[in-house]
Scaffold this active site. Structure first.
Site, PDB file in Angstrom:
ATOM      1  N   THR A 192      52.729  49.228  52.224  1.00 16.09           N
ATOM      2  CA  THR A 192      53.808  48.267  52.457  1.00 16.09           C
ATOM      3  C   THR A 192      53.760  47.082  51.492  1.00 16.09           C
ATOM      4  OG1 THR A 192      52.473  47.347  54.242  1.00 16.09           O
ATOM      5  CG2 THR A 192      54.259  48.765  54.894  1.00 16.09           C
ATOM      6  N   HIS A 230      44.496  44.208  50.298  1.00 20.44           N
ATOM      7  CA  HIS A 230      43.793  42.944  50.495  1.00 20.44           C
ATOM      8  C   HIS A 230      42.392  43.258  51.017  1.00 20.44           C
ATOM      9  CE1 HIS A 230      44.683  43.334  54.782  1.00 20.44           C
ATOM     10  NE2 HIS A 230      45.957  43.475  54.484  1.00 20.44           N
ATOM     11  N   HIS A 253      41.359  45.831  53.639  1.00 24.44           N
ATOM     12  CA  HIS A 253      41.296  47.271  53.334  1.00 24.44           C
ATOM     13  C   HIS A 253      39.937  47.676  52.759  1.00 24.44           C
ATOM     14  CE1 HIS A 253      45.764  46.550  52.838  1.00 24.44           C
ATOM     15  NE2 HIS A 253      45.764  47.592  53.627  1.00 24.44           N
ATOM     16  N   LYS A 282      49.157  46.683  66.345  1.00 28.69           N
ATOM     17  CA  LYS A 282      50.282  45.835  65.950  1.00 28.69           C
ATOM     18  C   LYS A 282      51.118  45.520  67.184  1.00 28.69           C
ATOM     19  CE  LYS A 282      49.741  46.711  61.399  1.00 28.69           C
ATOM     20  NZ  LYS A 282      48.710  47.699  61.467  1.00 28.69           N
ATOM     21  N   ARG A 326      57.062  47.655  61.876  1.00 24.54           N
ATOM     22  CA  ARG A 326      57.065  47.199  60.492  1.00 24.54           C
ATOM     23  C   ARG A 326      58.464  47.268  59.909  1.00 24.54           C
ATOM     24  NH1 ARG A 326      52.593  51.236  58.466  1.00 24.54           N
ATOM     25  NH2 ARG A 326      50.751  50.314  59.361  1.00 24.54           N
ATOM     26  N   GLN A 340      50.595  61.417  61.686  1.00 24.66           N
ATOM     27  CA  GLN A 340      49.256  61.261  61.109  1.00 24.66           C
ATOM     28  C   GLN A 340      48.425  62.519  61.373  1.00 24.66           C
ATOM     29  OE1 GLN A 340      47.440  57.398  61.592  1.00 24.66           O
ATOM     30  NE2 GLN A 340      45.401  58.218  61.305  1.00 24.66           N
ATOM     31  N   ASP A 349      40.542  51.032  64.928  1.00 21.44           N
ATOM     32  CA  ASP A 349      41.823  50.994  65.632  1.00 21.44           C
ATOM     33  C   ASP A 349      42.610  52.296  65.441  1.00 21.44           C
ATOM     34  OD1 ASP A 349      42.170  50.492  62.930  1.00 21.44           O
ATOM     35  OD2 ASP A 349      43.918  49.211  63.222  1.00 21.44           O
ATOM     36  N   LYS A 379      39.759  36.713  62.777  1.00 22.47           N
ATOM     37  CA  LYS A 379      40.068  37.841  61.904  1.00 22.47           C
ATOM     38  C   LYS A 379      39.500  37.610  60.505  1.00 22.47           C
ATOM     39  CE  LYS A 379      43.744  41.015  60.819  1.00 22.47           C
ATOM     40  NZ  LYS A 379      45.153  41.338  60.864  1.00 22.47           N
ATOM     41  N   LYS A 387      41.524  36.476  56.294  1.00 24.69           N
ATOM     42  CA  LYS A 387      42.669  35.563  56.303  1.00 24.69           C
ATOM     43  C   LYS A 387      42.182  34.158  55.948  1.00 24.69           C
ATOM     44  CE  LYS A 387      46.116  38.037  58.283  1.00 24.69           C
ATOM     45  NZ  LYS A 387      47.401  38.267  57.672  1.00 24.69           N
ATOM     46  N   THR A 388      42.978  33.449  55.153  1.00 20.81           N
ATOM     47  CA  THR A 388      42.676  32.044  54.883  1.00 20.81           C
ATOM     48  C   THR A 388      43.905  31.245  55.302  1.00 20.81           C
ATOM     49  OG1 THR A 388      43.632  32.150  52.677  1.00 20.81           O
ATOM     50  CG2 THR A 388      41.285  32.670  52.869  1.00 20.81           C
TER      51      THR A 388
END
Length: 433
Positions: A40, A45, A48, A82, A86, A178, A199, A236, A239-240
């Protein structure tokens, strides 16, 4: 002698769940395994990275990694973890994203290896695009019951109201799609193992179930997950304040990337160095010991930041990140400041006071420019004169020797910035427009 893949994951803290028989399979033959990633965005990032590192260890332990880009499933959305559906992407965007992701993954996996361990990238859009709904209902749908699908935790969470919008039929069928990927790779590539984040366990076991129901109980298919990485405080990972930490240098500069790892807590550094580097156990144990002797030197964080930055970017990018760090915290020169690209400069001086100056004012004396009401670096001309005489003012990392020295376009970094330093620690960034 090739390393034992499961053992490798276990000591690194990268093993969450594993189906019975998986380890035996890996010990008796070269196994083809795949991990799915979502296209997506045109960059991965650091969220992953654990999955990508699993594939890296798999290949190094003598097995074959396949990275599956979910072109088809990316058009739908996955309910796992989620709370909202999406956005759906068009084929052109997906293809562009896939190519960008492959370039990033190529730094971790060997796509040119000789022999059976050569890494491959596949896109499920290639086999799903001509699959009609009727075919899907007959080939896949009839083998898995709704009861089986409803029992999955990811489905339950969406149905029991933890999400605002409920669960669409599209997302409900995601686990079948999947599952079909696994079946397709099993039949066409001899792929017997799926890897993923914890997950994904529900979706992954649907795949192993589908393979057995379609091909018979003797069909061997397995699943193995890594834990979802968190920070020591339970928040998490990855993330910043400004969002995700991306692998693409255009989205997150190598300097900001390096700083992210450098600033993790001691507790996190000890876990992350096992997960996000390929350093062996002896090296890591020695680093942990060295760190404990003098935590203030941040031995673990430095080595972690160096290893990951070189792996994701390059040695040059690491050198520049370290040099950029020294500009703020150590001694550095005008030359090193001028070498910075614009994004790195802005990242280094993120949070320092900023002012804007009209280009037409260039040529005036420093004391006139830096005491203006709209560029208040100094409270008054008198204060600035005193500080300059005491050697306490620098412009672009060079001591200002005369307070009335003209500031010209030659002083601009990247054609539009001036860095003023008052005393040792007070920086001001002026943008000239």
């Amino acid at each position: 002698m090739a390393k034992n893949f499961v053992e490798e994951l276990r000591w690194r803290g990268m093993l969450a769940q594993i189906m019975p028989g998986t380890e035996e399979l890996l010990n008796k033959e070269t196994v083809t395994a795949y991990l799915g990633t979502d296209p997506t965005a045109d960059s991965l990032h650091i969220g992953h990275l654990c999955g990508i590192m699993m594939l890296r260890h798999l290949q190094r332990c003598g097995h074959k990694p396949i990275i599956l880009v979910g072109g088809a499933t990316g058009m739908i959305g996955d309910p796992s973890g989620k709370s909202q559906e999406r956005n759906l992407l068009d084929a052109e965007t997906l293809y562009h994203n896939q190519e960008c992701i492959k370039r990033q993954v190529a730094k971790f996996l060997d796509f040119n290896a000789e022999g059976p361990t050569k890494a491959e990238m596949v896109n499920n859009y290639d086999w799903m695009k001509d699959f009609s709904f009727l075919d899907f209902a007959r080939e896949v749908g009839k083998h898995i019951t709704v009861n089986y699908m409803m029992a999955k935790e990811s489905v339950q969470q969406r149905l029991n109201g933890t999400a605002r919008d409920g669960l669409s039929f599209t997302e409900f069928t995601y686990q079948l799609l999947q599952g079909y990927d696994f079946l397709h790779l099993y039949k066409t590539k001899g792929c017997k193992l799926q890897l993923g984040g914890n997950d994904q366990w529900g979706n992954m076991t649907t795949g192993t179930e589908l393979i057995r129901r379609k091909l018979g109980q003797e069909a061997e298919a397995f699943a193995l997950t890594c834990p979802l990485i968190t920070k020591a405080d339970g928040k998490k990972f990855g993330k910043t304040e400004s969002g995700n930490v991306w692998l693409d240098p255009a989205r997150t500069s190598p300097y900001a990337f390096y700083q992210f790892w450098l600033n993790v807590s001691d507790e996190d550094a000890e876990r992350y160095i096992k997960i996000f580097t390929s350093l062996d156990k002896e090296t890591i144990d020695a680093l942990v010991e060295e760190h404990k002797q003098d935590p203030g030197r941040r031995t673990l964080q430095r080595r972690l930041a160096e290893e990951v930055t070189v792996m994701v970017h390059s040695q040059e990018a690491l050198d520049m990140a370290i040099e950029a760090s020294n500009i703020l915290f150590g001694k550095s020169t005008k030359e090193s400041l001028m070498k910075l690209d614009e994004q790195t400069l802005l990242d280094v001086f993120d949070g320092v006071p900023r002012f804007a100056l009209d280009k037409s004012l260039l040529g005036q004396a420093a004391v006139e420019l830096f005491t203006r009401d709209d560029v208040k670096v100094f409270a008054s001309k008198g204060e600035m004169r005193k500080l300059v005489q005491g050697g306490g003012v620098s412009v672009n990392k060079e001591k200002l020797t005369a307070f009335d020295k003209p500031v010209t376009s030659d002083d601009l970094i990247n054609g539009k910035y001036i860095l003023v330093q008052r005393g040792k620690k007070n920086y001001f960034l002026i943008t000239v427009k």
